[in-house]
Design an enzyme around this catalytic site. Structure first.
Site, PDB file in Angstrom:
ATOM      1  N   CYS A 158       7.445 -24.424   5.723  1.00 26.23           N
ATOM      2  CA  CYS A 158       7.795 -24.202   4.307  1.00 26.23           C
ATOM      3  C   CYS A 158       9.040 -24.977   3.883  1.00 26.23           C
ATOM      4  CB  CYS A 158       8.002 -22.716   4.040  1.00 26.23           C
ATOM      5  SG  CYS A 158       6.588 -21.731   4.502  1.00 26.23           S
ATOM      6  N   HIS A 179      12.422 -21.046  -2.108  1.00 22.31           N
ATOM      7  CA  HIS A 179      11.048 -20.979  -1.598  1.00 22.31           C
ATOM      8  C   HIS A 179      10.426 -19.671  -2.074  1.00 22.31           C
ATOM      9  CE1 HIS A 179       7.586 -21.040   0.860  1.00 22.31           C
ATOM     10  NE2 HIS A 179       8.043 -20.222   1.784  1.00 22.31           N
ATOM     11  N   ASN A 200       2.813 -17.726  -1.846  1.00 23.72           N
ATOM     12  CA  ASN A 200       3.580 -18.634  -1.000  1.00 23.72           C
ATOM     13  C   ASN A 200       2.733 -19.879  -0.716  1.00 23.72           C
ATOM     14  OD1 ASN A 200       4.824 -19.968   1.107  1.00 23.72           O
ATOM     15  ND2 ASN A 200       5.227 -18.130   2.331  1.00 23.72           N
TER      16      ASN A 200
END
Ligand SMILES: CC(C)(COP(=O)(O)OP(=O)(O)OC[C@H]1O[C@@H](n2cnc3c(N)ncnc32)[C@H](O)[C@@H]1OP(=O)(O)O)[C@@H](O)C(=O)NCCC(=O)NCCS
Length: 329
Positions: free
Chosen positions: A112, A256, A286
């Protein structure tokens, strides 16, 4: 000289998967998902839609905003944990789809945090007198292919999408925008708490690995949660300090988009006001390497940023990896 972002773009697949639909797939509820994560829906790519296809759409939008032709691009970095294939790189496949034939292309994997790692990498490659003058940096994921749709602990969290930026060398002193500071980190001792176990060289695909569902994401959620909050807030403090910028000077914290509670905790630790912390995970979930850059594009396209504003990007992911990058717009 430094580099600056001259264009942003993103792409979200058409198909929307709602919490109500997930209620029919696993034992969960809309209330649980919203209260524990903040996610209301996520996008799912079509079966024939690969990461390079999504990246191509995001990149085309970013190039249009920058007014740069594909053939002017001399560097393409694609950050992803769901590349089209083991090899060749998704960046090479994208180069062909975009007709960006003058670009040096490679993929970068930092889960990520991949987009922030790619920005730092491009920043270093484009420094000083280097021949790299215009770059395309992409974060793209098709996490729906790594998601175990029978595991309620993880399947409610992830989504698909792509984001892109065009980077160019700053041209003159009047150019105030650019990357001001960056801090990246990795701690490999946590590599087991968020992973896809099988399909690589340590555990190649067999009938047994498929039967045991070892090709899907497994995560120790609470452990990841705690580490995420601490690592992102520390990285943010480090970059602010190195650039002598106070948290209250930052127009947008762009974290994030993994969990609303994580985002809020990081904002609070930094002492930032809620209205300066950007959230769009309710719409996308996500999207790993794509999440920060999709958020950045949304901010830019909705005119929520002005010339001279400070933007603080931060991310966290498997590895464990983390990072923060301070931009001046
Ligand atoms: C995954 C996460 C949302 C779980 O939230 P949590 O508050 O930590 O929840 P817990 O793990 O304590 O689980 C609480 C209970 O909810 C249950 N639960 C888990 N997923 C559920 C779901 N989708 N629906 C309903 N219940 C669920 C668990 O089984 C557990 O039940 P138990 O107490 O009977 O064992 C949270 O830990 C998280 O977001 N972690 C970080 C994830 C992340 O950011 N990952 C990506 C990093 S890039």
């Amino acid at each position: 000289m430094g580099i600056k972002i001259t264009g942003t773009g993103s792409y979200a697949p058409e198909r929307i998967l709602t919490n109500a639909e997930l209620e029919k797939m696993v034992e969960t509820s809309n209330d649980w998902i919203i209260s524990r994560t903040g996610i209301r829906e996520r996008r799912i790519a079509a079966p024939n839609e690969a990461c390079s296809d999504m990246a191509c759409k995001a990149a085309t939008n970013a190039l249009a905003m920058a007014g740069v032709a594909p053939k002017e691009i001399d560097l393409i970095i694609v950050a992803s944990v769901t590349p089209d294939k083991h090899f060749p790189s998704t960046a090479a496949i994208l180069q062909s789809k975009l007709d960006a034939s003058n670009a040096t292309c490679f993929d970068l994997q930092a889960a990520c945090t991949g987009f922030l790692y790619s920005l730092e990498c491009a920043n270093a490659l484009m420094a000083n007198e280097s021949n790299y003058r215009k770059a395309l940096i992409i974060g793209v994921e098709k996490l729906s292919v790594l998601t175990d749709w029978q595991d309620r602990n993880t399947c409610v969290l992830f989504g698909d999408g792509a984001g892109a930026v065009v980077l160019e060398k700053r041209t003159g002193k009047k150019d105030i925008g650019g990357i001001l500071a960056s801090k990246l980190g990795t701690d490999g001792k946590y590599c087991d708490i968020l992973q896809v176990e099988a399909g690589g060289s340590s555990m190649p695909a067999t009938h047994e690995t498929i039967d045991k569902r070892q090709h899907f994401i497994r995560m120790e959620g609470q452990e990841v949660f705690k580490l995420a909050v601490n690592a992102m807030s520390k990285a943010c403090r480090d970059v602010l300090e190195s650039a002598s910028i106070r948290p209250e000077d930052v127009r947008w914290l762009i974290p994030h988009q993994a969990n609303l509670r994580i985002i809020k905790a990081v904002g609070t630790k930094l002492g930032m006001r809620e209205e300066n912390v950007f959230v769009n995970l309710d719409k996308y979930g996500n999207t790993s390497a794509a999440s920060v850059v999709i958020a950045l594009d949304e901010i830019v396209r909705s005119s929520k940023v002005e010339r001279g504003d400070y933007l603080l990007l931060t991310a966290f992911g498997s590895g464990l990896t983390w990072g923060a990058t301070l931009l001046r717009w």
